[in-house]
Design a protein around this motif. Structure first.
Motif, PDB file in Angstrom:
ATOM      1  N   GLN A 132      -6.018  -3.010  -1.712  1.00 45.56           N
ATOM      2  CA  GLN A 132      -6.491  -2.459  -0.433  1.00 45.56           C
ATOM      3  C   GLN A 132      -7.085  -3.554   0.446  1.00 45.56           C
ATOM      4  O   GLN A 132      -6.767  -3.655   1.626  1.00 45.56           O
ATOM      5  CB  GLN A 132      -7.543  -1.378  -0.697  1.00 45.56           C
ATOM      6  N   VAL A 182       0.971   2.468  -6.366  1.00 43.32           N
ATOM      7  CA  VAL A 182      -0.274   2.703  -5.623  1.00 43.32           C
ATOM      8  C   VAL A 182      -0.385   4.176  -5.246  1.00 43.32           C
ATOM      9  O   VAL A 182      -1.439   4.797  -5.414  1.00 43.32           O
ATOM     10  CB  VAL A 182      -0.362   1.783  -4.377  1.00 43.32           C
ATOM     11  N   LEU A 185       0.813  -1.221   0.000  1.00 45.85           N
ATOM     12  CA  LEU A 185       0.000   0.000   0.000  1.00 45.85           C
ATOM     13  C   LEU A 185       0.844   1.269   0.000  1.00 45.85           C
ATOM     14  O   LEU A 185       0.324   2.351  -0.231  1.00 45.85           O
ATOM     15  CB  LEU A 185      -0.957   0.004   1.199  1.00 45.85           C
ATOM     16  N   SER A 187      -1.225   6.123  -8.356  1.00 47.35           N
ATOM     17  CA  SER A 187      -2.623   5.876  -8.745  1.00 47.35           C
ATOM     18  C   SER A 187      -3.564   6.735  -7.902  1.00 47.35           C
ATOM     19  O   SER A 187      -4.475   7.375  -8.428  1.00 47.35           O
ATOM     20  CB  SER A 187      -2.986   4.401  -8.579  1.00 47.35           C
ATOM     21  N   HIS A 188      -3.331   6.746  -6.593  1.00 47.85           N
ATOM     22  CA  HIS A 188      -4.178   7.554  -5.709  1.00 47.85           C
ATOM     23  C   HIS A 188      -4.047   9.046  -6.019  1.00 47.85           C
ATOM     24  O   HIS A 188      -5.046   9.780  -5.972  1.00 47.85           O
ATOM     25  CB  HIS A 188      -3.850   7.276  -4.237  1.00 47.85           C
ATOM     26  N   LEU A 245      -6.695  -1.608  -7.523  1.00 47.35           N
ATOM     27  CA  LEU A 245      -6.425  -0.865  -6.281  1.00 47.35           C
ATOM     28  C   LEU A 245      -7.318  -1.355  -5.142  1.00 47.35           C
ATOM     29  O   LEU A 245      -6.866  -1.488  -4.002  1.00 47.35           O
ATOM     30  CB  LEU A 245      -6.643   0.637  -6.494  1.00 47.35           C
TER      31      LEU A 245
END
Length: 91
Positions: free
Chosen positions: A68, A31, A26, A34-35, A64
């Motif tokens: 998560q 990641v 995470l 992407s966020h 994602l």
């Protein structure tokens, strides 16, 4: 036999946990990127977000979500251990 330097032992454990957190899925660069893209899209349009993620070769929103779901608990456990060690170290 009692450890003569408990502070050093606690610090080694903290360093180990910090390293595990830094390498956690995470916390990976794809990641995070992407966020950041998801947050940057002003109009929360799934198609626009999906296109931008694909252009960058990043995990899509479904992937994602899977990441998560698979890894949230382990990151929580590491964070909790880190908090307890910091408390013991007086930070």
């Amino acid at each position: 036999m009692q450890n003569k330097h408990p502070h050093e032992e606690l610090q080694k454990r903290l360093d180990s946990i910090d390293a595990a957190i830094a390498e956690h899925p995470l916390k990976s660069d794809p990641v995070k990127r992407s966020h950041a893209i998801i947050e940057s899209v002003e109009v929360k349009d799934k198609d626009v977000v999906s296109k931008k993620l694909a252009e960058e070769g990043l995990p899509d929103m479904v992937e994602l979500g899977k990441i998560q779901a698979r890894h949230s608990f382990s990151l929580w456990r590491l964070s909790r251990k880190r908090y307890k060690l910091l408390k013991k170290l007086g930070r």
